[in-house]
Design an enzyme around this catalytic site. Structure first.
Site, PDB file in Angstrom:
ATOM      1  CB  VAL A 398      -0.957   0.013   1.213  1.00 30.83           C
ATOM      2  CG1 VAL A 398      -1.706   1.333   1.295  1.00 30.83           C
ATOM      3  CG2 VAL A 398      -1.929  -1.146   1.129  1.00 30.83           C
ATOM      4  CG  ASP A 445      -2.884  34.694 -36.743  1.00 36.43           C
ATOM      5  OD1 ASP A 445      -1.995  34.341 -37.523  1.00 36.43           O
ATOM      6  OD2 ASP A 445      -3.972  34.100 -36.631  1.00 36.43           O
ATOM      7  CE  LYS A 643     -15.941  44.869 -48.575  1.00 37.18           C
ATOM      8  NZ  LYS A 643     -15.448  43.686 -47.875  1.00 37.18           N
ATOM      9  CG  ASP A 764      -1.859  43.522 -42.128  1.00 40.90           C
ATOM     10  OD1 ASP A 764      -2.859  43.404 -42.850  1.00 40.90           O
ATOM     11  OD2 ASP A 764      -1.913  43.860 -40.937  1.00 40.90           O
ATOM     12  NE  ARG A 816      -0.302  41.933 -48.843  1.00 40.09           N
ATOM     13  CZ  ARG A 816      -1.243  42.490 -48.111  1.00 40.09           C
ATOM     14  NH1 ARG A 816      -1.784  41.805 -47.105  1.00 40.09           N
ATOM     15  NH2 ARG A 816      -1.669  43.693 -48.348  1.00 40.09           N
ATOM     16  CG  ASN A 907       7.623   4.652  -2.608  1.00 42.00           C
ATOM     17  OD1 ASN A 907       8.289   3.642  -2.577  1.00 42.00           O
ATOM     18  ND2 ASN A 907       6.399   4.707  -3.099  1.00 42.00           N
TER      19      ASN A 907
END
Length: 1173
Positions: A398, A445, A643, A764, A816, A907
């Site tokens: 255990v 971005d 556009k 851009d 771009r 442990n």
């Protein structure tokens, strides 16, 4: 039956057997004549044949039976109270039933089903029964002093059962909390908004509120919320997530499908055994047009409208989801730690088996020979001795099994994701939370992430005029160059009218019906802009964080926000900025937008729109073809409005329009003037947009023969339309301002200090991109002077792989760029060994988001496809949220390492101490009893996990370099601490246990009484717990001097002060208080259940002071450089140790290679530390 026979049968069925019932039979309420199953058959499978059976060859029948209108949608008196309508009662809404989580009792039972727990319970019951037998059925026994020995063995059995119950209860509680956490996460990530037309108005609603009969508006990037029939438009859909079909499928209006179905299955066509349906191919290789949009499919391009036919569990997506039983996913770290726990458990089991065999063998020697110590005991006492051996061995298992490891990562992830949500990150994929801690590169971005995405037209060149609405000019100049004044006084009415037509009709944005204009801000576009960000945040958070059915709360919150202000238009921020300009300066009136689109004849003399070309990032422009009633020659003509990105559109223009409507052919001189204007806009960090048109006066119908699309003859091919020689007229240039987000410069600099390279990837032009990159510190003076610090996507994609690898260390701006350029950038960085995070908002960004180690999509401006492909959603589209994700990712990794360090110390020490003391004991008992070990197990598994896995990021966590892909769970400095603390604890406890009689009673071990022995055992237990108490304090801070090889350099407050920022984690302080208080209570009142004898003052002082030795050892270990440890343990020794004691010889695969993916010791980044690994 031949095709014509069945075709006739379909007609007869439609005419004579149309649904005519009105009652409640088949679940159909009054006024609705179609059942859920009938409508569901339209899409499962897709069938126009089923449509004809129900509605005939007239699409209007669909609207009639669903009681909706093709243009106005359904009519609801109160949209928010749709649950009261017969439509809802009959068909339901689009919500799916929630997965029923396991109840707490089920989780308790699942926790108790652990074999170790069951063995321990059985052993406890047997021990309890034997104890009762000794108490009631055996004569009393006396110690050497003549005192009656109390029979308390039964108490140990009860105490073990209670301890097991507590452990099971705590485990179940943790699992229950985890279930709730994942259910909450699923609710957040599955909710989104869709545009529907109700009461003749476009509104945004949750996809869960969509009803049968709703007319929805779909555009590129949307995910279809429910099964619907397309009624107008054209688009391409990806149905692979639902049908497995990898090819994209073109979707057409239902009228096209009905026409094809009638044509292909006419009596004149060739005979077939059955009519052709959607997906079938006739003899000429043609297919029936597909009008069926399946729920869950993704719109990759185009736009259109559809009418909902099936929702919720009746839709294809709903049926698929209800057939699945989605369980919470396991992350790589959880799987890794589970495997690590399994490996550690092997050592525990081996230790327990050896311990049992040794003790049992000695037990046999004690009972079999006539002079054996246990030979004369009665059977019950012999059985009790055996049960003590068995219980001790089981308890070692255990303690050795570190079930707290998976729990720790679950808690750390749950805590981190909750806090990340508050910081603006919605974690969709848990592994991304871990991965962000190792991120070395961020490809971000620009729009909305680095900037506010609050766009305003501040400068423009309509014709040969100029306006400037920015506040940088003197007041007198502002008045002269005000856009409204310039348009009214300098521009002709026809130019204003054409610009207005282009902006209004060539747009997918729509008017916000809840917007209320503030009279005080009539000319304050800047005031309007300031609040957009806040509203977007509110909308986004509500979109992902609705709890249960609290729609009323959501509506109320929106009403409260509306009282302040909202943006007048909803949609693409570029398009809303242009519409705001139209309202401010071109005469667009509130409430007029949709009217002008529905009735373009009134203001523009336009008969109809004949072709719509939605914006796509790969093209950088959007277009529209309209038919004018008459032109200058009094004849009808067609006009192409366009556009888009200024340099792309303007370079294809042949003429430039002046403010007085005269045309000027573009030559080298005025072309340079236009290019300079575009460059000036870009240099001032403004997004430059060109607005243009082209007239087609000689064609009688659209499209002209020379522009006809081969695949779709009724529309013009886009490349031919845009690139057709001569005729495109430039109407004007517009500069759109998108302010830099507050704090983004500091966030970028934080990333740079943390060793994370930030690159800006934007659509851009390069001048705008470089200007913004300089403003937000991505492009510093040092970097900008380097070659290839900024380049365009077209140039980047032409490079070879080796050339890309060579320039990437300097590259900071990719302008771009197309989504494919972004994907190529991510692929190259990953190939170079970087851990890459990338942001994306468009549908075409999905490949890059999927390819990246962590994909961030935009919660406000992102498409649904991008969100579905991402791991984390930036709810506010803010770059600072990415920085927070890095912090929390690192925090998760650090928290897990802290817990592993503490767990392994306890442990190792507990198992060795129990083993050695049991073997060395003459009566085969451990210094730590089963109940004591279970208390220790509770400390090191559950309480320590809560304390160490819920810490907040250190203030200096972003001052360290990332570990990258080869991050190991256990570093050199961690192993130093584990082995040093374990050694210290074993020395202290062994001294107290074996030399305690002489130290405290000045007697030999054989001379002390049983009460004194119990006092010493209790003191050892007390010391052991206080050692763990202070070790937990040491473990809350990992080695801050990692990488510093100078002894003196490692002596710093940051490295040695274990109490630094202690007050920031209330969980840690609370749990430390609980452990300390419980230990004191156990030592005073534990008595027989915990095998505790009253401690003297000196014993208490010894226990606490010995516990504090952990702090001193921690300081000494921190001062010691890692290189010293590496020299002590050479590489060859470590490899042999791993092979034997790491049980690697048991885990060889068939090829002879070691499967060390989950091995306890992993390869480190630094060459020096590989010896220690």
């Amino acid at each position: 039956m031949s095709r014509q026979d069945e075709n006739s049968a379909l007609l007869a069925n439609n005419e004579n057997n149309k649904p005519s019932y009105t009652g409640n039979e088949n679940g159909v309420y009054d006024n609705f004549k179609l059942s859920k199953s009938q409508l569901s058959d339209l899409h499962n499978p897709k069938s126009i044949r089923s449509f004809v059976r129900l509605f005939g060859y007239e699409s209007n029948s669909l609207f009639k039976y669903l009681k909706t209108d093709k243009n106005a949608g359904i009519s609801l008196p109160e949209i928010s109270n749709y649950r009261k309508t017969n439509r809802y009662k009959n068909y339901g809404d689009n919500s799916l039933p929630e997965r029923i989580p396991k109840s707490f009792l089920q989780l308790v039972w699942a926790a108790f089903n652990d074999k170790t727990m069951q063995l321990l319970t059985v052993a406890a019951v047997v021990s309890f029964v034997l104890g009762l037998y000794e108490l009631w059925m055996q004569p009393p026994q006396y110690d050497p002093e003549g005192n009656k020995i109390k029979q308390v063995d039964w108490i140990e059995g009860v105490a073990i059962m209670i301890a097991v119950f507590v452990v099971v209860l705590v485990s179940a509680a943790n699992d229950y909390q985890k279930e709730l956490q994942f259910a909450k996460l699923n609710k957040k990530k599955e909710n989104r908004k869709i545009i529907v037309i109700r009461n003749d108005q476009e509104i945004l609603i949750s996809i869960h509120h969509v009803l049968v009969g709703d007319v929805i508006s779909l555009q590129t990037g949307d995910v279809v919320p429910a099964d619907c029939v397309m009624i107008s438009g054209k688009c391409e859909a990806d149905e692979s997530s639902i049908t497995g079909e990898s090819n994209t499928i073109q979707k057409f209006p239902v009228d096209n499908s009905l026409r094809d179905f009638k044509k292909f299955n006419s009596i004149d066509s060739h005979n077939h055994s059955k009519p052709l349906d959607i997906g079938d191919v006739n003899e000429d290789g043609n297919k029936i047009a597909d009008c069926m949009l399946i729920s869950g499919s993704r719109i990759l391009s185009g736009l259109g409208r559809g009418v909902i036919t099936s929702v919720g569990i009746n839709s294809v997506y709903g049926q698929t989801m209800t057939s699945l039983n989605a369980e919470p996913e396991s992350t790589p770290l959880q799987l890794h730690l589970s495997q690590l726990a399994d490996n550690i458990s092997v050592y525990g089991c081996v230790s327990a088996i050896i311990l049992f065999l040794v003790l049992f063998t000695r037990y046999l020697f004690y009972i079999i020979p006539e002079d054996g110590r246990f030979h004369d005991l009665d059977p019950a006492q012999k059985g009790s001795k055996f049960m003590n051996i068995f219980i001790t061995s089981i308890t070692v298992i255990v303690v050795a099994v570190p079930e707290g490891l998976p729990l720790a990562v679950t808690l750390a992830l749950a805590f981190a994701t909750t806090r990340m949500t508050k910081d603006g990150n919605l974690v969709r994929v848990l592994r991304s939370c871990e991965t962000m801690g190792s991120a070395t590169a961020v490809c971000s971005d620009k729009t909305g992430t680095l900037t506010e995405n609050v766009m305003t037209v501040v400068r423009g060149f309509p014709g040969n005029s100029k306006f400037d609405d920015s506040k940088s000019l003197p007041v007198s100049e502002q008045r002269k160059l005000n856009s409204k004044k310039v348009f009214e006084e300098n521009c002709s009415s026809s130019l204003r009218n054409d610009l207005l037509a282009n902006i209004v009709l060539n747009s997918t944005a729509f008017e916000n019906r809840d917007y209320k204009k503030n009279d005080k801000n009539t000319n304050g576009s800047k005031n309007m802009s300031k609040n957009l960000s806040f509203l977007d945040k509110c909308k986004s958070r509500l979109s992902f964080f609705k709890k249960g059915n609290r729609e009323d709360d959501e509506d109320q919150l929106f009403k409260n926000v509306n009282k302040g202000r909202q943006e007048p238009f909803i949609g693409s921020k570029t398009e809303t900025a242009l519409l705001s300009l139209a309202r401010l300066s071109l005469g667009l009136q509130p409430g007029e937008l949709q009217y002008l689109r529905d009735q373009p004849m009134e203001k523009f003399n336009i008969e109809k729109v004949v072709q719509t070309i939605p914006f796509e990032s790969s093209r950088k422009w959007a277009g529209l073809v309209v038919k004018y009633k008459e032109g200058k020659n009094k004849k009808p003509f067609y006009r192409f409005f366009i556009k888009g990105a200024a340099e792309i559109v303007s370079k294809n223009c042949s003429y430039k329009r002046n403010s007085d409507d005269t045309l000027e052919e573009i030559n080298e001189d005025n072309k340079k003037e236009t290019d300079d204007e575009i460059k000036n806009l870009a240099s001032d960090a403004l997004r430059a947009i060109s607005v243009a048109h082209k007239d087609f006066c000689e064609c009688d119908s659209w499209p002209p023969e020379q522009l006809r699309d081969k695949d779709s003859p009724n529309i013009a091919a886009l490349d031919l339309l845009f690139n057709s020689q001569k005729g495109l007229i430039l109407d004007g240039l517009l500069g759109i301002q998108d302010p830099l987000r507050a704090g983004v410069r500091e966030s970028v600099q934080q990333c740079q200090r943390a060793g994370v390279t930030v690159r800006m990837v934007t659509g851009d032009n390069i001048l705008t991109a470089k200007a913004i990159a300089r403003n937000c510190a991505i492009l510093s003076t040092d970097i900008s002077s380097e070659a290839y610090s900024a380049m365009e996507g077209t140039e980047f994609r032409k490079l070879t792989k080796n050339e890309r690898i060579r320039i990437l260390p300097n590259l900071r701006v990719l302008a771009r760029s197309s989504p494919e350029d972004k994907r190529l950038l991510v692929e190259t960085l990953k190939g170079m060994g970087d851990v890459v995070a990338v942001t994306g908002d468009g549908t075409n960004d999905a490949p890059a988001l999927k390819l990246a180690d962590v994909g961030f999509s935009m919660g406000i401006s992102g498409t649904e496809v991008a969100r579905e492909a991402s791991d984390i959603i930036l709810m506010t589209d803010d770059f600072s949220a990415i920085v927070n994700a890095i912090k929390w990712g690192r925090c998760v990794s650090v928290s897990i390492k802290k817990f592993i360090q503490f767990q392994l110390i306890v442990n190792i020490t507990a198992v060795i101490l129990t083993f050695v003391s049991s073997v060395a004991s003459s009566d085969e008992t451990s210094v730590l009893t089963a109940v004591q070990l279970l208390w220790i197990n509770l400390i090191m598994d559950t309480l320590a996990a809560l304390a160490l896995a819920t810490d907040k990021p250190d203030p200096n966590i972003m001052d360290r370099k990332p570990r990258g892909r080869s991050t190991s769970l256990i570093s050199v400095s961690t192993w130093k601490m584990i082995l040093s603390q374990a050694t210290l604890q074993l020395i202290v406890t062994f001294i107290l246990h074996f030399y305690g009689p002489e130290l405290f009673f000045k007697k030999h071990e054989d001379e002390i009484t049983s009460h004194q022995q119990q006092q010493l055992n209790a003191m050892t237990f007390n010391t052991f717990v206080w050692l763990q108490f202070f070790t937990m304090l040491v473990s809350r801070k990992l080695d801050e001097g990692d990488g510093i090889s100078n002894w003196r350099g490692r002596i710093s407050a940051a490295n040695l002060n274990f109490f630094q920022d202690l007050g920031r984690n209330y969980y840690f302080l609370t749990i430390m208080a609980i452990i300390g208080s419980c230990q004191v209570l156990i030592m005073f009142f534990g008595g027989a259940p915990f095998s505790i004898a009253r401690q003297t003052k000196s014993m208490w002082i010894t226990a606490v002071l010995c516990g504090m030795l952990s702090l001193i050892m921690g300081v000494l270990v921190r001062i010691c450089p890692d290189e010293v440890a590496v020299k002590v343990f050479p590489a060859a020794f470590v490899q042999r140790f791993k092979y034997v004691f790491g049980l690697e010889f048991l885990r060889k695969n068939h090829t002879g290679k070691h499967d060390d993916e989950e091995a306890l010791l992993e390869e480190s980044d630094s060459p020096e530390s590989t010896a220690f690994y």
